[in-house]
Design a protein around this motif. Structure first.
Motif, short mmCIF file in Angstrom:
data_model
loop_
_atom_site.label_atom_id
_atom_site.label_comp_id
_atom_site.label_asym_id
_atom_site.label_seq_id
_atom_site.Cartn_x
_atom_site.Cartn_y
_atom_site.Cartn_z
N PHE A 1 23.21 42.47 32.01
CA PHE A 1 24.66 42.34 32.05
C PHE A 1 25.19 42.50 33.47
N PHE A 2 24.70 43.51 34.20
CA PHE A 2 25.20 43.75 35.55
C PHE A 2 24.69 42.70 36.53
N CYS A 3 23.51 42.13 36.27
CA CYS A 3 23.04 41.03 37.11
C CYS A 3 23.95 39.81 36.95
N VAL A 4 24.34 39.52 35.70
CA VAL A 4 25.26 38.41 35.45
C VAL A 4 26.61 38.68 36.11
N LEU A 5 27.09 39.92 35.96
CA LEU A 5 28.36 40.29 36.58
C LEU A 5 28.29 40.18 38.10
N LEU A 6 27.18 40.61 38.68
CA LEU A 6 27.00 40.50 40.13
C LEU A 6 27.00 39.05 40.58
N PHE A 7 26.35 38.19 39.80
CA PHE A 7 26.32 36.77 40.12
C PHE A 7 27.72 36.17 40.07
#
Length: 296
Positions: free
Chosen positions: A20-26
């Protein structure tokens, strides 16, 4: 003692958080990355949607056109001056004003706070403000960018609440028993304990001052005093005007491409100082934003 073993549900939860946080970071980083690669790529490919992650037909014409203009460097200098002086001035007023209003022994503190809140909902208007600035002799001076609107009521309330919840009255009483006066207490005890909120106010005001252009449009007629935002706006308008004046020819097509590169390049040039400043204040910024949410 046996070590605690994580269950499959806990591990699955951890992996879901990571994804989730990787997607948010992207989602947060990609727009910035796209603007950077679009500023050096062929505008035709960018408009056609063929540029996603890797730049193609790299060209530095946009940046050369921007950086070769001496007004850009002058605008950078002016924006740095306005940002540094304006941030120092605003933070000094906000911190000292918030601390004074947080003190219970301030006479008529409630009435003063009500008068300050009144200005948050009712404003004199643009024309009376301009006339006041003109009568004070600040038109076409750097003070027109620094003094008007120097105190934000919203930030003042945040700082006042921070001091009320963080600096106990007992600390002041103990310091005074040891012979410490108000000024010495504020400098030696209050300010060191207030670094998170100071960092937040510094970041808010620095970004606002760096991006400020409306005050310059109103109060600054002298081109040599224009901040970077006004200069970049002028370059973009001139580039688009030159493109419209040229006939539908190869020169017009090339000028249109350069105008597109300039548009993306201006976003990078104007955002770079803020992107450099933020990592150094991030630690304090996060603490300041979370003020009051968790105590203990």
């Amino acid at each position: 003692m046996e070590s605690w073993k994580r269950s499959r549900v806990d591990k699955l939860f951890d992996w879901m958080n990571i994804v989730f946080f990787c997607v948010l970071l992207f989602i947060v980083i990609y727009p910035i990355y796209f603007i950077i690669i679009a500023s050096i790529s062929n505008p035709d490919l960018v408009n056609a949607g063929k540029i996603a992650f890797i730049p193609h037909d790299i060209s530095w014409v946009g940046y050369k056109r921007i950086l070769s203009d001496h007004e850009v460097w002058n605008g950078y200098k002016n924006s740095l001056i306005y940002t540094v002086l304006g941030t120092i001035f605003r933070v000094a007023l906000t911190i000292t004003g918030g601390y004074a209003l947080s003190r219970k022994d301030l006479p008529l503190s409630g009435m003063i706070m009500m008068l300050i809140l009144f200005t948050m909902f009712f404003h004199g208007g643009l024309i009376p403000t301009y006339l006041l600035v003109k009568d004070l002799g600040m038109v076409n001076t750097i003070w027109a960018m620094i003094i008007p609107g120097a105190v934000s009521v919203y930030q003042l309330i945040i700082v006042r609440t921070f001091f009320q919840s963080t600096i106990p009255q007992e600390m002041l009483e103990a310091a005074m028993m040891d012979g410490c006066g108000n000024f010495k207490f504020f400098i030696r005890m209050v300010l060191p304990l207030s670094l998170p909120i100071i960092a937040v106010i510094v970041l808010f005001n620095a970004v606002a001052m760096w991006n400020s252009y409306f005050q310059a449009l109103i109060y600054l007629n002298d081109v040599s005093l224009h901040p970077l935002q006004i200069v970049l706006r002028k370059i973009l308008i001139i580039s688009e005007a030159q493109t419209d004046m040229i006939d539908a020819s190869a020169d017009a097509v090339e000028e249109q491409k350069v105008a597109e590169l300039i548009k993306y390049g201006m976003v990078v040039v104007s955002s770079l100082p803020v992107l450099i400043l933020y990592p150094f204040l991030q630690r304090y910024f996060i603490k300041g934003v979370m003020i009051g949410s968790v105590k203990g």
